[in-house]
Design a protein around this motif. Structure first.
Motif, PDB file in Angstrom:
ATOM      1  N   GLU A   1       0.829  -1.219   0.000  1.00  0.00           N
ATOM      2  CA  GLU A   1       0.000   0.000   0.000  1.00  0.00           C
ATOM      3  C   GLU A   1       0.861   1.267   0.000  1.00  0.00           C
ATOM      4  OE1 GLU A   1      -3.012   0.147  -0.651  1.00  0.00           O
ATOM      5  OE2 GLU A   1      -3.611  -1.934  -0.351  1.00  0.00           O
ATOM      6  N   LEU A   2       1.964   1.231   0.716  1.00  0.00           N
ATOM      7  CA  LEU A   2       2.827   2.414   0.785  1.00  0.00           C
ATOM      8  C   LEU A   2       3.454   2.705  -0.576  1.00  0.00           C
ATOM      9  CD1 LEU A   2       4.509   1.825   4.274  1.00  0.00           C
ATOM     10  CD2 LEU A   2       2.731   3.476   3.688  1.00  0.00           C
ATOM     11  N   ARG A   3       3.842   1.640  -1.248  1.00  0.00           N
ATOM     12  CA  ARG A   3       4.412   1.835  -2.590  1.00  0.00           C
ATOM     13  C   ARG A   3       3.348   2.402  -3.535  1.00  0.00           C
ATOM     14  NH1 ARG A   3       6.096  -2.787  -6.941  1.00  0.00           N
ATOM     15  NH2 ARG A   3       6.047  -1.341  -8.696  1.00  0.00           N
ATOM     16  N   ARG A   4       2.162   1.816  -3.471  1.00  0.00           N
ATOM     17  CA  ARG A   4       1.060   2.291  -4.326  1.00  0.00           C
ATOM     18  C   ARG A   4       0.759   3.770  -4.052  1.00  0.00           C
ATOM     19  NH1 ARG A   4      -3.484  -1.918  -3.537  1.00  0.00           N
ATOM     20  NH2 ARG A   4      -2.319  -3.548  -4.571  1.00  0.00           N
ATOM     21  N   ALA A   5       0.735   4.112  -2.760  1.00  0.00           N
ATOM     22  CA  ALA A   5       0.431   5.508  -2.372  1.00  0.00           C
ATOM     23  C   ALA A   5       1.491   6.455  -2.946  1.00  0.00           C
ATOM     24  CB  ALA A   5       0.379   5.625  -0.856  1.00  0.00           C
ATOM     25  N   THR A   6       2.733   6.048  -2.929  1.00  0.00           N
ATOM     26  CA  THR A   6       3.808   6.908  -3.452  1.00  0.00           C
ATOM     27  C   THR A   6       3.599   7.145  -4.948  1.00  0.00           C
ATOM     28  OG1 THR A   6       5.244   5.861  -1.850  1.00  0.00           O
ATOM     29  CG2 THR A   6       6.326   7.195  -3.526  1.00  0.00           C
ATOM     30  N   GLU A   7       3.198   6.094  -5.631  1.00  0.00           N
ATOM     31  CA  GLU A   7       2.978   6.237  -7.078  1.00  0.00           C
ATOM     32  C   GLU A   7       1.796   7.154  -7.380  1.00  0.00           C
ATOM     33  OE1 GLU A   7       4.946   1.885  -8.092  1.00  0.00           O
ATOM     34  OE2 GLU A   7       2.765   2.060  -7.907  1.00  0.00           O
ATOM     35  N   ARG A   8       0.817   7.179  -6.443  1.00  0.00           N
ATOM     36  CA  ARG A   8      -0.412   7.956  -6.684  1.00  0.00           C
ATOM     37  C   ARG A   8      -0.371   9.370  -6.097  1.00  0.00           C
ATOM     38  NH1 ARG A   8      -3.735   3.732  -4.290  1.00  0.00           N
ATOM     39  NH2 ARG A   8      -3.775   5.217  -2.592  1.00  0.00           N
ATOM     40  N   ALA A   9       0.687   9.699  -5.361  1.00  0.00           N
ATOM     41  CA  ALA A   9       0.700  10.977  -4.618  1.00  0.00           C
ATOM     42  C   ALA A   9       0.480  12.157  -5.553  1.00  0.00           C
ATOM     43  CB  ALA A   9       2.025  11.133  -3.892  1.00  0.00           C
ATOM     44  N   PRO A  10      -0.453  13.077  -5.206  1.00  0.00           N
ATOM     45  CA  PRO A  10      -0.714  14.224  -6.085  1.00  0.00           C
ATOM     46  C   PRO A  10       0.452  15.211  -6.125  1.00  0.00           C
ATOM     47  CG  PRO A  10      -2.366  14.092  -4.313  1.00  0.00           C
ATOM     48  CD  PRO A  10      -1.361  13.015  -4.055  1.00  0.00           C
ATOM     49  N   SER A  11       1.329  15.184  -5.117  1.00  0.00           N
ATOM     50  CA  SER A  11       2.451  16.130  -5.111  1.00  0.00           C
ATOM     51  C   SER A  11       3.775  15.369  -5.064  1.00  0.00           C
ATOM     52  CB  SER A  11       2.353  17.034  -3.882  1.00  0.00           C
ATOM     53  OG  SER A  11       3.570  17.738  -3.718  1.00  0.00           O
ATOM     54  N   ASP A  12       4.740  15.827  -5.884  1.00  0.00           N
ATOM     55  CA  ASP A  12       6.068  15.200  -5.898  1.00  0.00           C
ATOM     56  C   ASP A  12       6.850  15.510  -4.625  1.00  0.00           C
ATOM     57  OD1 ASP A  12       5.533  14.259  -8.348  1.00  0.00           O
ATOM     58  OD2 ASP A  12       7.024  15.452  -9.441  1.00  0.00           O
ATOM     59  N   LEU A  13       6.362  16.467  -3.822  1.00  0.00           N
ATOM     60  CA  LEU A  13       7.094  16.878  -2.617  1.00  0.00           C
ATOM     61  C   LEU A  13       6.741  16.007  -1.413  1.00  0.00           C
ATOM     62  CD1 LEU A  13       6.428  20.722  -3.001  1.00  0.00           C
ATOM     63  CD2 LEU A  13       8.564  19.512  -3.528  1.00  0.00           C
ATOM     64  N   SER A  14       5.721  15.159  -1.562  1.00  0.00           N
ATOM     65  CA  SER A  14       5.240  14.383  -0.408  1.00  0.00           C
ATOM     66  C   SER A  14       6.119  13.170  -0.146  1.00  0.00           C
ATOM     67  CB  SER A  14       3.801  13.933  -0.651  1.00  0.00           C
ATOM     68  OG  SER A  14       2.991  15.083  -0.803  1.00  0.00           O
ATOM     69  N   THR A  15       6.157  12.765   1.124  1.00  0.00           N
ATOM     70  CA  THR A  15       6.959  11.602   1.512  1.00  0.00           C
ATOM     71  C   THR A  15       6.180  10.760   2.525  1.00  0.00           C
ATOM     72  OG1 THR A  15       7.978  12.949   3.243  1.00  0.00           O
ATOM     73  CG2 THR A  15       9.238  12.691   1.217  1.00  0.00           C
ATOM     74  N   ILE A  16       6.641   9.545   2.711  1.00  0.00           N
ATOM     75  CA  ILE A  16       6.094   8.676   3.769  1.00  0.00           C
ATOM     76  C   ILE A  16       7.305   8.135   4.527  1.00  0.00           C
ATOM     77  CG2 ILE A  16       4.747   6.614   4.294  1.00  0.00           C
ATOM     78  CD1 ILE A  16       3.404   6.942   1.519  1.00  0.00           C
ATOM     79  N   VAL A  17       7.338   8.383   5.832  1.00  0.00           N
ATOM     80  CA  VAL A  17       8.521   7.988   6.615  1.00  0.00           C
ATOM     81  C   VAL A  17       8.116   6.939   7.647  1.00  0.00           C
ATOM     82  CG1 VAL A  17      10.442   8.818   8.027  1.00  0.00           C
ATOM     83  CG2 VAL A  17       9.382  10.354   6.368  1.00  0.00           C
ATOM     84  N   LEU A  18       8.965   5.932   7.822  1.00  0.00           N
ATOM     85  CA  LEU A  18       8.720   4.880   8.813  1.00  0.00           C
ATOM     86  C   LEU A  18       9.699   5.089   9.968  1.00  0.00           C
ATOM     87  CD1 LEU A  18       7.358   3.788   6.253  1.00  0.00           C
ATOM     88  CD2 LEU A  18       8.265   1.539   6.794  1.00  0.00           C
TER      89      LEU A  18
END
Ligand code: FAD
Length: 463
Positions: free
Chosen positions: A344-361
């Protein structure tokens, strides 16, 4: 409805000159030229119109501001570093008690204690403590306020070794919602200290006292960027690594789009990527061996390994979070990092509306997990990771899409591995209440809040 006009008329109905005369600092009101800048905070999405902003230079200014708010039934928001992601440090129609003028640090190297004024940021504290070869866990961006970060828990690179910032809090000086000045220690007003260790505003904290720990050598930072399609493999390895990760190691994987900068190959710019990054707080040579598993492996298209002073590490990410951009963050603690969450995290990264967004663990092993139930109101210390979904964008018309992306991503990873509550500093959301954040500790926290702020003048959790 015009919120500026509302703020003007509330301000006009108040005897603000009385308060202004009692302050050593400035009082900014909606008809002042400074108002437009003074009501702004780090997150450009926050757009509140306070009736007045009291800049406090001394503790007496704080008591005067609280007395005024009580006398006139004003809601109070407390502001120190102004980095509340949700914008909780400003309130429309109320009084902002701004503590940024209480900016000082005193280090006692013998007893390994730092006393810190509420207006200090982490850069100031790190520079002061490092000049004695000492440190206490803070956040990872140097201009974030010590006050808000500590009152919301506070995770950083040293947390696996020494716990949250709040776990190192020994004492606080507070002006309560009842208007009295108190000191809270493990032996005096201990319920207030318990609540301050992650429970947010428990009154206006004017000074903090922290435990310090030896850190008199460079630390190691390593990072490897891989295409997002390697995420499953790499994060499974991370999962195995975390089972026995030493306290010195803070390895925090993330998902991002490759920035269009010269450090990255042109052919990768804009691509979704998984990044494995780690800080080793022991001797750097040992860190190089420790992080060998993720440095420079197959398909890595950028890697770096550097030993550096702790103060440099602590400001390394500053430029990535500029003031005034729009941000919306929300976090999910996971008992285990399962394959479906990684997908899901990978999918979310591909779908993110902004290139500036990140997901951190963020990892939660070591000292964070060992702190006992009585350490404070924060739950979820038994998580393996906390997933922080961080949307950042500039276009004001893209707000709805970015907010929805964060919520959708959180829902997608919240399987049966998610734990109740969340890290207060990353609570986000719209109108989270104490139950959403503190789960089964919310009732105890509410009792403390009601004891010291019986009229409910402070703003607590909100989006
Ligand atoms: C760029 C950036 C990086 C971050 N990195 C981290 C990180 O590494 N680790 C982490 O845990 N969190 C991190 N955070 C989250 C951060 O800890 C919170 O946003 C924190 O609340 C900011 O504190 P502040 O004093 O700057 O904010 P403010 O906006 O001034 O205040 C934040 C909250 O604390 C309350 N408050 C502030 N001062 C006082 C006081 N003196 N007395 C009582 N209540 C007070 C406010 O009312 C508000 O609810 C980061 C945030 C940003 C924007």
């Amino acid at each position: 409805m015009d919120p500026h006009r509302d703020a003007l008329s509330t301000a006009a109905s108040l005897p603000l000159a009385t308060l202004s005369n009692r302050l050593a600092g400035d009082l900014v009101t909606p008809d002042d030229g400074e108002y437009a800048g003074a009501r702004r905070v780090w997150n450009g999405m926050v757009n509140e119109y306070p009736a007045a902003i009291a800049y406090c230079k001394r503790v007496d200014d704080v008591t005067a501001a609280i007395a005024f708010a009580r006398d006139h039934g004003l809601a109070v928001a407390v502001r120190s570093g102004g980095h509340s992601v949700a914008g909780a440090s400003v309130v429309s129609g109320g009084l902002v008690v701004d503590c940024s003028g209480l900016e000082w640090v005193r280090v006692d190297p013998e007893d390994r204690i730092a006393r810190v004024g509420a207006g200090a940021d982490w850069g100031l504290v790190d520079r002061a403590t490092q000049s004695f070869g000492l440190a206490t866990p803070g956040g990872v961006v140097s201009d974030t306020g010590v006050a808000g970060l500590t009152l919301g828990g506070g995770t950083g690179y040293l947390s696996p070794k020494h716990g949250f910032a709040a776990d190192n809090l020994r004492a606080i000086d507070v002006v309560t919602g009842r208007g009295e000045r108190l000191t809270a220690t493990p032996d005096r007003n201990e319920d207030l200290l318990w609540a301050a260790r992650g429970g947010g505003t428990v009154g206006v904290v004017t000074a903090f006292e922290f435990d310090l720990h030896p850190l008199d050598h460079d630390v190691l930072y390593a990072e490897s960027w891989l295409p997002a399609d390697r995420a499953a493999e790499v994060l499974r390895e991370y999962r195995r690594y975390q089972e026995a990760a030493p306290d010195e190691a803070c390895v925090f994987p993330s998902f991002a789009r490759v920035p269009p900068t010269p450090e990255f190959p042109d052919t990768r710019h804009g691509d979704p990527a998984v990044v494995v990054a780690g800080v080793y707080a022991g001797e750097p040579a040992a860190g190089r061996d420790e992080f060998e598993w993720f440095v420079g492996g197959a398909d890595t298209f950028r890697t770096s390994v550097d030993a550096m002073p702790y103060v440099d590490l602590q400001s390394m990410l500053d430029a990535d979070f500029p003031d005034g951009r729009r941000y919306y963050w929300k976090a999910v603690p996971l008992a285990e990092l399962r394959d479906d969450a990684i997908r899901e995290l990978r999918r979310a990264t591909e779908r993110a509306p902004s290139d500036l967004s990140t997901i951190v663990l963020w990892p939660m092993h070591g000292a964070v997990g060992r702190a006992g139930d009585d350490a404070g109101p924060i739950v979820g210390r038994d998580a393996s990771v906390v997933v922080n979904v961080e949307a950042a964008w500039d276009d004001p018309t893209a707000t709805a899409a970015n907010v929805e992306w964060v919520r959708e991503t959180c829902r997608a990873v919240e399987g049966d591995a998610s734990l109740p509550g969340t890290l207060p500093n990353f609570a986000g959301g719209t109108d989270p209440d104490a139950d959403d954040v503190y789960a089964d500790r919310a009732a105890r926290l509410r009792e403390v809040r009601e004891r010291y702020d019986p009229d409910g003048i402070f703003t607590y959790e909100r989006g």
